[in-house]
Design a protein around this motif. Structure first.
Motif, PDB file in Angstrom:
ATOM      1  N   VAL A 226      12.084   1.314  12.594  1.00  0.00           N
ATOM      2  CA  VAL A 226      11.926   0.581  11.336  1.00  0.00           C
ATOM      3  C   VAL A 226      10.927  -0.556  11.516  1.00  0.00           C
ATOM      4  N   TYR A 227      11.059  -1.283  12.608  1.00  0.00           N
ATOM      5  CA  TYR A 227      10.156  -2.396  12.895  1.00  0.00           C
ATOM      6  C   TYR A 227       8.717  -1.910  13.033  1.00  0.00           C
ATOM      7  N   ALA A 228       8.510  -0.846  13.804  1.00  0.00           N
ATOM      8  CA  ALA A 228       7.157  -0.322  14.009  1.00  0.00           C
ATOM      9  C   ALA A 228       6.545   0.129  12.688  1.00  0.00           C
ATOM     10  N   THR A 229       7.353   0.761  11.839  1.00  0.00           N
ATOM     11  CA  THR A 229       6.863   1.188  10.528  1.00  0.00           C
ATOM     12  C   THR A 229       6.423  -0.009   9.698  1.00  0.00           C
ATOM     13  N   LEU A 230       7.208  -1.069   9.736  1.00  0.00           N
ATOM     14  CA  LEU A 230       6.888  -2.255   8.937  1.00  0.00           C
ATOM     15  C   LEU A 230       5.632  -2.966   9.451  1.00  0.00           C
ATOM     16  N   VAL A 231       5.532  -3.173  10.761  1.00  0.00           N
ATOM     17  CA  VAL A 231       4.408  -3.969  11.268  1.00  0.00           C
ATOM     18  C   VAL A 231       3.122  -3.166  11.394  1.00  0.00           C
ATOM     19  N   LEU A 232       3.217  -1.870  11.622  1.00  0.00           N
ATOM     20  CA  LEU A 232       2.017  -1.054  11.806  1.00  0.00           C
ATOM     21  C   LEU A 232       1.547  -0.399  10.517  1.00  0.00           C
ATOM     22  N   LEU A 233       2.465   0.124   9.747  1.00  0.00           N
ATOM     23  CA  LEU A 233       2.096   0.824   8.513  1.00  0.00           C
ATOM     24  C   LEU A 233       2.044  -0.126   7.321  1.00  0.00           C
TER      25      LEU A 233
ATOM     26  N   CYS B 179      -3.029   4.541   9.757  1.00  0.00           N
ATOM     27  CA  CYS B 179      -2.626   4.762   8.360  1.00  0.00           C
ATOM     28  C   CYS B 179      -2.484   3.427   7.622  1.00  0.00           C
ATOM     29  N   GLY B 180      -2.011   2.410   8.329  1.00  0.00           N
ATOM     30  CA  GLY B 180      -1.908   1.088   7.730  1.00  0.00           C
ATOM     31  C   GLY B 180      -3.267   0.481   7.442  1.00  0.00           C
ATOM     32  N   ASN B 181      -4.314   0.940   8.162  1.00  0.00           N
ATOM     33  CA  ASN B 181      -5.675   0.443   7.945  1.00  0.00           C
ATOM     34  C   ASN B 181      -6.370   1.127   6.783  1.00  0.00           C
ATOM     35  N   ASN B 182      -5.913   2.332   6.425  1.00  0.00           N
ATOM     36  CA  ASN B 182      -6.586   3.113   5.395  1.00  0.00           C
ATOM     37  C   ASN B 182      -6.492   2.444   4.039  1.00  0.00           C
ATOM     38  N   ARG B 183      -7.464   2.720   3.205  1.00  0.00           N
ATOM     39  CA  ARG B 183      -7.436   2.188   1.847  1.00  0.00           C
ATOM     40  C   ARG B 183      -6.365   2.904   1.046  1.00  0.00           C
ATOM     41  N   PRO B 184      -5.891   2.278  -0.029  1.00  0.00           N
ATOM     42  CA  PRO B 184      -4.930   2.940  -0.887  1.00  0.00           C
ATOM     43  C   PRO B 184      -5.487   4.256  -1.415  1.00  0.00           C
ATOM     44  N   ILE B 185      -4.625   5.213  -1.626  1.00  0.00           N
ATOM     45  CA  ILE B 185      -5.043   6.523  -2.116  1.00  0.00           C
ATOM     46  C   ILE B 185      -5.787   6.404  -3.432  1.00  0.00           C
ATOM     47  N   LEU B 186      -5.367   5.475  -4.310  1.00  0.00           N
ATOM     48  CA  LEU B 186      -5.995   5.300  -5.601  1.00  0.00           C
ATOM     49  C   LEU B 186      -7.461   4.913  -5.434  1.00  0.00           C
TER      50      LEU B 186
ATOM     51  N   ARG C 182       0.801  -1.218   0.000  1.00  0.00           N
ATOM     52  CA  ARG C 182       0.000   0.000   0.000  1.00  0.00           C
ATOM     53  C   ARG C 182       0.840   1.277   0.000  1.00  0.00           C
ATOM     54  N   TRP C 183       1.954   1.265   0.719  1.00  0.00           N
ATOM     55  CA  TRP C 183       2.752   2.477   0.856  1.00  0.00           C
ATOM     56  C   TRP C 183       4.063   2.405   0.078  1.00  0.00           C
ATOM     57  N   ARG C 184       4.162   1.452  -0.847  1.00  0.00           N
ATOM     58  CA  ARG C 184       5.418   1.244  -1.563  1.00  0.00           C
ATOM     59  C   ARG C 184       5.857   2.464  -2.368  1.00  0.00           C
TER      60      ARG C 184
END
Length: 354
Positions: free
Chosen positions: A199-206, A326-333, A168-170
């Protein structure tokens, strides 16, 4: 593990052979056998710390810092420098094992994070760390890891159950990784740890990444940051010894702990793939919260300072919650694809351009 698999681990075996030869040479050359023996308590503590470093997103300094600073009542700067120095062996050893064993790593986020750490860590060592009071260093460590422990206790079931990683955030990998690496590098320049947690929190949460991806990625970034951090501190101490002072006890403790963590951290990285991660993460999370309470009691905080520390824990957990949302949100597209009246399907952006 088959014989063929073991033979493929020769780079890791070569690293261990080179390290232990160098360590033995240092001890023999300096006649430091008595130093190694007299510092056995930190070596024993880092047996646990190195296992934690290899099996969780928490560097060995997570144990080394409170042991030296809270238990032995040493300055926070000493705990920081020791953490960076010992992780330069333990986390590097675990990283070599992880890379050699071809464990999955999120290179999309890691590459820009490495660049951010390369900039932020020496910058923090130069312009921030020398001017931060010792109490603030202790509280920064206590707040960050207490927040991390609370986050795990709340989200542990979901984190352990996640598989794969979201794309989603790639499209923002470069900027997210650079920002996380830079910020985490500055935190690491203060406490000796922290960037692995970010880094870990970003990966697992976002990114909703599997722990099998997030933990090895956090180990690699902490190994890199530790080498950069201790190298920057040593270089700065040569330029201005009074401002960037490194206590001799850092080297003495490192001599005792280094041969333990060189095997302990990769052992943790091996064992974590054979057993459930939940018990280890729960135990370490409780230790993170306990060290916060220990710091508060030892420093005798009350009134506004105590409220400030608690508010900081809540603020960091607020940041974690924001990442999770933010990780739960739908893709911007998807958000841009508005549903047309009359029950028609969502408008396709490519068709609209035509």
């Amino acid at each position: 593990m088959s014989f063929r698999s073991m033979t493929k681990m020769w780079p890791f075996a070569l690293w261990l052979a080179v390290f232990y030869c160098c360590w033995l040479g240092l001890v023999a050359w300096g006649d430091d056998w008595s130093t190694v023996i007299s510092h056995w308590p930190i070596a024993m503590a880092m047996a646990l710390g190195s296992y934690v470093a290899g099996s969780t997103p928490m560097g060995g300094g997570t144990v080394g810092f409170p042991v030296l600073v809270l238990w032995f009542d040493m300055p926070g700067s000493l705990g920081r420098n020791f953490g960076l120095a010992v992780q330069s062996i333990g986390m590097v050893s675990a990283s070599i094992y992880i890379l050699n064993a071809r464990r999955p790593i999120d290179w999309g986020l890691l590459r820009p994070a490495l660049l951010g750490a390369l900039i932020g860590t020496p910058l923090g060592a130069w312009l921030v760390a020398p001017y931060v009071p010792d109490l603030w260093i202790k509280l920064t460590f206590a707040v960050v890891w207490c927040s991390f422990g609370i986050m795990h206790l709340i989200k542990i079931r979901e984190l352990v159950a996640t598989e794969g990683v979201s794309d989603r955030w790639r499209h923002l990998d470069r900027w997210i990784g650079l920002g996380v690496g830079f910020t985490g590098g500055i935190i690491a320049s203060l406490t000796g740890v922290g960037i692995d947690m970010f880094v870990y929190a970003t990966l697992v949460l976002l990114y909703r990444a599997d722990l099998k991806i997030a933990i090895p990625t956090s180990v690699v970034i902490m190994a890199f940051t530790s080498v950069i951090g201790i190298a920057a501190n040593v270089a700065l101490s040569r330029i201005n010894p009074s401002l960037y002072y490194i206590a001799p006890e850092v080297y003495a403790n490192w001599l005792a702990a280094a041969p333990v963590v060189a095997l302990g951290a990769p052992f943790g990285a091996l064992i974590v793939n054979l057993i459930s991660r939940t018990p280890t993460l729960l135990a370490v999370s409780m230790l993170c919260i306990l060290q916060f309470v220990w710091t508060i009691v030892q420093e005798g905080l009350s009134g506004l300072p105590l409220l400030g520390a608690i508010a900081s824990v809540l603020a960091v957990n607020g940041l974690f919650h924001l990442l999770y949302q933010c990780g739960n949100n739908r893709p911007i597209l998807e958000d841009l694809q508005l549903e047309l009246p009359g029950g028609e399907p969502p408008l396709d952006l490519a068709d609209a351009e035509d």
